[in-house]
Design a protein around this motif. Structure first.
Motif, PDB file in Angstrom:
ATOM      1  N   SER A 308       0.806  -1.219   0.000  1.00 45.67           N
ATOM      2  CA  SER A 308       0.000   0.000   0.000  1.00 45.67           C
ATOM      3  C   SER A 308       0.841   1.272   0.000  1.00 45.67           C
ATOM      4  O   SER A 308       0.289   2.371   0.097  1.00 45.67           O
ATOM      5  CB  SER A 308      -0.943   0.016   1.217  1.00 45.67           C
ATOM      6  OG  SER A 308      -1.948  -0.965   1.083  1.00 45.67           O
ATOM      7  N   LEU A 309       2.160   1.139  -0.103  1.00 43.33           N
ATOM      8  CA  LEU A 309       3.000   2.336  -0.153  1.00 43.33           C
ATOM      9  C   LEU A 309       2.809   3.043  -1.497  1.00 43.33           C
ATOM     10  O   LEU A 309       2.856   2.404  -2.547  1.00 43.33           O
ATOM     11  CB  LEU A 309       4.470   1.976   0.019  1.00 43.33           C
ATOM     12  CG  LEU A 309       4.925   1.508   1.395  1.00 43.33           C
ATOM     13  CD1 LEU A 309       6.404   1.129   1.355  1.00 43.33           C
ATOM     14  CD2 LEU A 309       4.684   2.583   2.453  1.00 43.33           C
ATOM     15  N   PRO A 310       2.622   4.359  -1.496  1.00 49.04           N
ATOM     16  CA  PRO A 310       2.495   5.085  -2.760  1.00 49.04           C
ATOM     17  C   PRO A 310       3.860   5.320  -3.383  1.00 49.04           C
ATOM     18  O   PRO A 310       4.904   5.010  -2.794  1.00 49.04           O
ATOM     19  CB  PRO A 310       1.877   6.418  -2.315  1.00 49.04           C
ATOM     20  CG  PRO A 310       2.467   6.633  -0.956  1.00 49.04           C
ATOM     21  CD  PRO A 310       2.553   5.250  -0.329  1.00 49.04           C
ATOM     22  N   LYS A 311       3.853   5.870  -4.591  1.00 55.12           N
ATOM     23  CA  LYS A 311       5.101   6.421  -5.140  1.00 55.12           C
ATOM     24  C   LYS A 311       5.556   7.509  -4.175  1.00 55.12           C
ATOM     25  O   LYS A 311       4.756   8.325  -3.719  1.00 55.12           O
ATOM     26  CB  LYS A 311       4.863   6.975  -6.532  1.00 55.12           C
ATOM     27  CG  LYS A 311       6.108   7.498  -7.232  1.00 55.12           C
ATOM     28  CD  LYS A 311       5.783   7.908  -8.667  1.00 55.12           C
ATOM     29  CE  LYS A 311       7.030   8.383  -9.410  1.00 55.12           C
ATOM     30  NZ  LYS A 311       7.511   9.701  -8.931  1.00 55.12           N
ATOM     31  N   LEU A 312       6.836   7.534  -3.854  1.00 53.38           N
ATOM     32  CA  LEU A 312       7.318   8.360  -2.749  1.00 53.38           C
ATOM     33  C   LEU A 312       7.793   9.738  -3.165  1.00 53.38           C
ATOM     34  O   LEU A 312       7.910  10.633  -2.317  1.00 53.38           O
ATOM     35  CB  LEU A 312       8.452   7.630  -2.022  1.00 53.38           C
ATOM     36  CG  LEU A 312       8.072   6.290  -1.387  1.00 53.38           C
ATOM     37  CD1 LEU A 312       9.317   5.587  -0.857  1.00 53.38           C
ATOM     38  CD2 LEU A 312       7.045   6.469  -0.282  1.00 53.38           C
ATOM     39  N   THR A 313       8.107   9.938  -4.437  1.00 54.36           N
ATOM     40  CA  THR A 313       8.650  11.218  -4.874  1.00 54.36           C
ATOM     41  C   THR A 313       7.780  11.845  -5.944  1.00 54.36           C
ATOM     42  O   THR A 313       7.007  11.167  -6.634  1.00 54.36           O
ATOM     43  CB  THR A 313      10.078  11.055  -5.422  1.00 54.36           C
ATOM     44  OG1 THR A 313      10.041  10.219  -6.588  1.00 54.36           O
ATOM     45  CG2 THR A 313      10.997  10.447  -4.386  1.00 54.36           C
ATOM     46  N   PHE A 314       7.924  13.146  -6.106  1.00 55.35           N
ATOM     47  CA  PHE A 314       7.222  13.922  -7.114  1.00 55.35           C
ATOM     48  C   PHE A 314       8.049  15.185  -7.345  1.00 55.35           C
ATOM     49  O   PHE A 314       8.954  15.492  -6.536  1.00 55.35           O
ATOM     50  CB  PHE A 314       5.801  14.276  -6.643  1.00 55.35           C
ATOM     51  CG  PHE A 314       5.741  14.746  -5.217  1.00 55.35           C
ATOM     52  CD1 PHE A 314       5.961  16.078  -4.885  1.00 55.35           C
ATOM     53  CD2 PHE A 314       5.496  13.845  -4.185  1.00 55.35           C
ATOM     54  CE1 PHE A 314       5.937  16.507  -3.569  1.00 55.35           C
ATOM     55  CE2 PHE A 314       5.463  14.268  -2.862  1.00 55.35           C
ATOM     56  CZ  PHE A 314       5.682  15.605  -2.555  1.00 55.35           C
ATOM     57  N   PRO A 315       7.813  15.913  -8.399  1.00 52.12           N
ATOM     58  CA  PRO A 315       8.617  17.117  -8.644  1.00 52.12           C
ATOM     59  C   PRO A 315       8.532  18.103  -7.483  1.00 52.12           C
ATOM     60  O   PRO A 315       7.463  18.581  -7.134  1.00 52.12           O
ATOM     61  CB  PRO A 315       7.999  17.695  -9.928  1.00 52.12           C
ATOM     62  CG  PRO A 315       7.383  16.524 -10.607  1.00 52.12           C
ATOM     63  CD  PRO A 315       6.876  15.640  -9.504  1.00 52.12           C
ATOM     64  N   GLY A 316       9.677  18.333  -6.851  1.00 47.47           N
ATOM     65  CA  GLY A 316       9.746  19.297  -5.760  1.00 47.47           C
ATOM     66  C   GLY A 316       9.652  18.720  -4.373  1.00 47.47           C
ATOM     67  O   GLY A 316       9.763  19.469  -3.393  1.00 47.47           O
ATOM     68  N   GLY A 317       9.473  17.394  -4.227  1.00 42.38           N
ATOM     69  CA  GLY A 317       9.363  16.883  -2.863  1.00 42.38           C
ATOM     70  C   GLY A 317       9.175  15.386  -2.770  1.00 42.38           C
ATOM     71  O   GLY A 317       9.276  14.645  -3.754  1.00 42.38           O
ATOM     72  N   VAL A 349      17.815  13.720  -0.968  1.00 40.88           N
ATOM     73  CA  VAL A 349      17.564  15.140  -1.216  1.00 40.88           C
ATOM     74  C   VAL A 349      18.871  15.934  -1.166  1.00 40.88           C
ATOM     75  O   VAL A 349      19.117  16.807  -2.016  1.00 40.88           O
ATOM     76  CB  VAL A 349      16.535  15.682  -0.207  1.00 40.88           C
ATOM     77  CG1 VAL A 349      16.527  17.215  -0.184  1.00 40.88           C
ATOM     78  CG2 VAL A 349      15.145  15.151  -0.546  1.00 40.88           C
ATOM     79  N   PHE A 350      19.714  15.645  -0.179  1.00 41.85           N
ATOM     80  CA  PHE A 350      20.992  16.375  -0.100  1.00 41.85           C
ATOM     81  C   PHE A 350      21.832  16.126  -1.343  1.00 41.85           C
ATOM     82  O   PHE A 350      22.388  17.071  -1.937  1.00 41.85           O
ATOM     83  CB  PHE A 350      21.763  15.952   1.147  1.00 41.85           C
ATOM     84  CG  PHE A 350      23.068  16.676   1.305  1.00 41.85           C
ATOM     85  CD1 PHE A 350      23.112  17.949   1.844  1.00 41.85           C
ATOM     86  CD2 PHE A 350      24.263  16.093   0.874  1.00 41.85           C
ATOM     87  CE1 PHE A 350      24.313  18.636   1.968  1.00 41.85           C
ATOM     88  CE2 PHE A 350      25.467  16.766   0.995  1.00 41.85           C
ATOM     89  CZ  PHE A 350      25.487  18.042   1.539  1.00 41.85           C
ATOM     90  N   SER A 359      16.653  17.946 -12.934  1.00 42.69           N
ATOM     91  CA  SER A 359      15.374  17.427 -12.464  1.00 42.69           C
ATOM     92  C   SER A 359      15.015  18.016 -11.099  1.00 42.69           C
ATOM     93  O   SER A 359      15.888  18.329 -10.286  1.00 42.69           O
ATOM     94  CB  SER A 359      15.433  15.902 -12.358  1.00 42.69           C
ATOM     95  OG  SER A 359      14.306  15.390 -11.673  1.00 42.69           O
ATOM     96  N   LYS A 360      13.714  18.155 -10.854  1.00 39.20           N
ATOM     97  CA  LYS A 360      13.237  18.637  -9.561  1.00 39.20           C
ATOM     98  C   LYS A 360      12.799  17.493  -8.648  1.00 39.20           C
ATOM     99  O   LYS A 360      12.249  17.731  -7.580  1.00 39.20           O
ATOM    100  CB  LYS A 360      12.077  19.606  -9.765  1.00 39.20           C
ATOM    101  CG  LYS A 360      12.465  20.882 -10.511  1.00 39.20           C
ATOM    102  CD  LYS A 360      11.273  21.802 -10.703  1.00 39.20           C
ATOM    103  CE  LYS A 360      11.690  23.061 -11.461  1.00 39.20           C
ATOM    104  NZ  LYS A 360      10.540  23.973 -11.689  1.00 39.20           N
ATOM    105  N   GLU A 361      13.047  16.258  -9.058  1.00 40.78           N
ATOM    106  CA  GLU A 361      12.565  15.094  -8.312  1.00 40.78           C
ATOM    107  C   GLU A 361      13.749  14.260  -7.831  1.00 40.78           C
ATOM    108  O   GLU A 361      14.572  13.813  -8.624  1.00 40.78           O
ATOM    109  CB  GLU A 361      11.644  14.250  -9.193  1.00 40.78           C
ATOM    110  CG  GLU A 361      10.938  13.123  -8.456  1.00 40.78           C
ATOM    111  CD  GLU A 361       9.806  12.524  -9.278  1.00 40.78           C
ATOM    112  OE1 GLU A 361       9.301  11.460  -8.881  1.00 40.78           O
ATOM    113  OE2 GLU A 361       9.415  13.117 -10.310  1.00 40.78           O
ATOM    114  N   ALA A 362      13.811  14.042  -6.517  1.00 41.81           N
ATOM    115  CA  ALA A 362      14.903  13.267  -5.912  1.00 41.81           C
ATOM    116  C   ALA A 362      14.568  11.779  -5.975  1.00 41.81           C
ATOM    117  O   ALA A 362      14.292  11.126  -4.962  1.00 41.81           O
ATOM    118  CB  ALA A 362      15.136  13.721  -4.475  1.00 41.81           C
ATOM    119  N   THR A 363      14.615  11.227  -7.178  1.00 41.55           N
ATOM    120  CA  THR A 363      14.150   9.856  -7.397  1.00 41.55           C
ATOM    121  C   THR A 363      15.005   8.810  -6.694  1.00 41.55           C
ATOM    122  O   THR A 363      14.563   7.679  -6.495  1.00 41.55           O
ATOM    123  CB  THR A 363      14.125   9.555  -8.904  1.00 41.55           C
ATOM    124  OG1 THR A 363      15.419   9.840  -9.460  1.00 41.55           O
ATOM    125  CG2 THR A 363      13.085  10.423  -9.608  1.00 41.55           C
TER     126      THR A 363
END
Length: 543
Positions: A308-317, A349-350, A359-363
């Motif tokens: 049930s975990l969602p995708k964890l990243t998105f642009p900007g956070g 993120v660091f 990219s704005k997404e910390a994949t």
């Protein structure tokens, strides 16, 4: 009046264990690299820890990694777990069951998670993290490309009628290169982000439980620091997922709580009343006789696990902790997973911010989770909670097979379901008669809410919003006899006689302890929980 803007490198929404671990790890990485990194944490509670509620038996694995010298620094882990007990309750008796291996607590500590968060907040501030309690993140901000660029705190001084009062103060915009959401279970902004970025596509629905907890001071003769008792069975029926915990803290204190899965089907069931009834059991009541109840609270918990975990990243956070759903249900623990998810997010993120990536997404965060002990732990127990969809006995039998035979590596994965559509109609379910509280061991809702120190400014918009107010009576009352009046553990919802319409729903928003159960369990998803003005809600002292 325009809003002030404050720029940061990273803004973290939520001052729980996940958010604070993230902030600390970010500052550690920056110091190691000789970099300057501006990190801010906003927390809707009046102080760090005010809204934190957990059992809690704490596994220090993530804390050992984050702050190896936590003992020397005075972390409030004072009561080592010394004894595990697992009981099956019948109405009049009990018998001991083998303790499942996931519930062995050697090396763990019975703690107040709120007090641990207060200590983590101090560690974060010493590293230069800016922490702002009493400021509720009310809105996600987006840039021209649709990426998250920060959050805005809620306006203060808005009256019940939606108009500005003499005390009006606009919210503040906190802009960030990355915004990390650590709101806890069923976070209001996280819910919106999942919809906007389709983060739940291809994964199972999240499923939840409600945990209700009290803190007691008991007779020293009945107290044994470090003793742990879990129970299943009575008072709920075998088709309802539920169980209790009793943990002996230091200073003759004991925490007692009850968790019920929110996929229960009987609309007449009241989790609060089941908890009060549980305390009257002959194997339980003696602990509290002659004791004194000190505090009360309630909170929804994630029960969906890995699938049930969602995708964890998105642009900007990104999403971390219980905002994403990191909790090990068989262990009845999530704080170590929440902290580790935050630490892995901080690393990703660091690295992202210092790499100069376009990219704005910390994949890299998602990959880090997949390759960590978080994934290993959650995958191993992924089938245990959903096996109880088939009832208590089937769940116990399958859990034993999965644990001892397959060792968590069965070549299948059971699916989870949403909770809100599981209620039967009131006419199709048996009524439940609950005993009146005795005022000594069992209590009513309002005296309980008083012990949570819950407070909201009364002249403000109701933060429990009905998308379609007509459904309150036309659907909830007519079909289910208003289950919100029973599943809410704080007496927020009342159905009153109305001379004009016959019935009307009254929402006592000032009682809300922010458990989020109504947002989860409402059968038509008509109740939307949004943040009240900052600082409102419970003020838990040692929960």
């Amino acid at each position: 009046m325009t809003r002030d803007v404050m720029p940061y490198d990273v803004v973290i929404v939520g001052g729980g264990p996940a958010g604070l671990a993230t902030a600390i790890r970010l500052k550690q990485r920056a110091a190691e690299a000789g970099e300057e990194l501006a990190v801010c944490v906003v927390e809707k509670g009046s102080e760090i820890g005010a809204h934190i509620l957990s059992g809690a038996v704490f596994e220090p694995r993530a804390l050992n990694e984050l702050i190896p010298d936590w003992k020397e620094k005075g972390a409030p882990l004072n009561t080592p777990a010394v004894e595990d007990n697992f009981l099956f309750l019948t109405e009049k008796g009990s018998f001991k069951l083998p303790t499942p291996p996931q519930m062995h607590n050697h090396g763990n500590y019975i703690i107040s998670l709120g007090n641990l968060c207060r200590w983590l907040g101090q560690q974060a501030e010493e590293l230069g993290v800016e922490i702002y309690p009493g400021f509720a993140a009310a809105e996600v901000l987006y840039d021209d490309d649709g990426a998250v660029k920060g959050i805005a705190t809620g306006d203060m001084g808005i009256g019940r009628d939606g108009e500005q009062t003499a005390n009006y103060q606009p919210g503040v915009e906190l802009h960030a290169r990355q915004t990390i959401f650590a709101e806890g279970c069923r976070g209001s902004l996280s819910k919106g982000l999942m919809e906007k970025f389709s983060l739940r596509d291809g994964v199972d629905p999240q499923t939840y439980g409600i945990g209700i907890k009290e803190l007691w001071e008991i007779d020293p003769a009945k107290h044994k620091a470090g003793k742990i008792i879990h129970t299943i069975g009575w008072p709920v029926k075998s088709d309802t997922y539920g169980g209790s915990f009793l943990y002996h803290l230091e200073n003759n204190q004991i925490v007692v709580g009850y968790v019920i899965g929110l996929d229960y089907t009987n609309p007449h069931l009241s989790p609060f009343e089941e908890f009060q009834r549980f305390k009257q059991h002959p194997a339980v009541r003696p602990f509290f006789e002659g004791g004194r109840r000190i505090a009360y609270g309630a909170r929804a918990i994630n029960e969906g696990g890995w699938q049930s975990l969602p995708k964890l990243t998105f642009p900007g956070g990104c999403l971390i902790g219980c905002a994403a759903g990191f909790l090990n249900v068989p262990k009845i623990k999530g704080s170590h997973l929440a902290m580790k998810s935050g630490m892995l997010a901080a690393d990703a993120v660091f690295d992202h911010l210092t790499s100069g990536a376009d990219s704005k997404e910390a994949t890299a965060y998602s990959a880090a989770i997949e390759n960590s002990w978080v994934a290993e732990e959650l995958k191993a127990v992924r089938n245990i909670r959903p096996s109880f969809h088939y009832g208590l006995w089937a769940g116990l039998a399958y859990s034993a097979i999965d644990t001892y035979l397959f060792r968590g590596k069965a070549p299948w994965t059971f699916r989870n379901h949403a909770d809100h559509d599981k209620l039967k109609k009131a006419s199709e379910a048996p009524r439940i008669e609950y005993p009146k509280p005795d005022g000594k061991i069992s209590f009513d809702r309002l005296s309980s809410v008083f012990l949570s120190a819950t407070n909201h400014e009364e002249d403000q918009p109701i933060h429990l919003q009905l998308k379609d107010p007509s459904k309150a009576i036309a659907v909830n009352w007519s079909l289910y006899e208003s289950p919100e009046t029973r599943y809410c553990p704080a007496g927020v919802y009342e159905v009153l006689d109305d001379p004009t319409t016959g019935k009307r729903l009254q929402i006592n928003a000032q009682n809300c302890v922010h458990c989020k159960t109504c947002d989860i369990k409402d059968p038509t998803q008509n109740i939307n929980w949004v943040v009240p003005q900052g600082g409102g809600g419970p003020n838990y002292p040692n929960m």
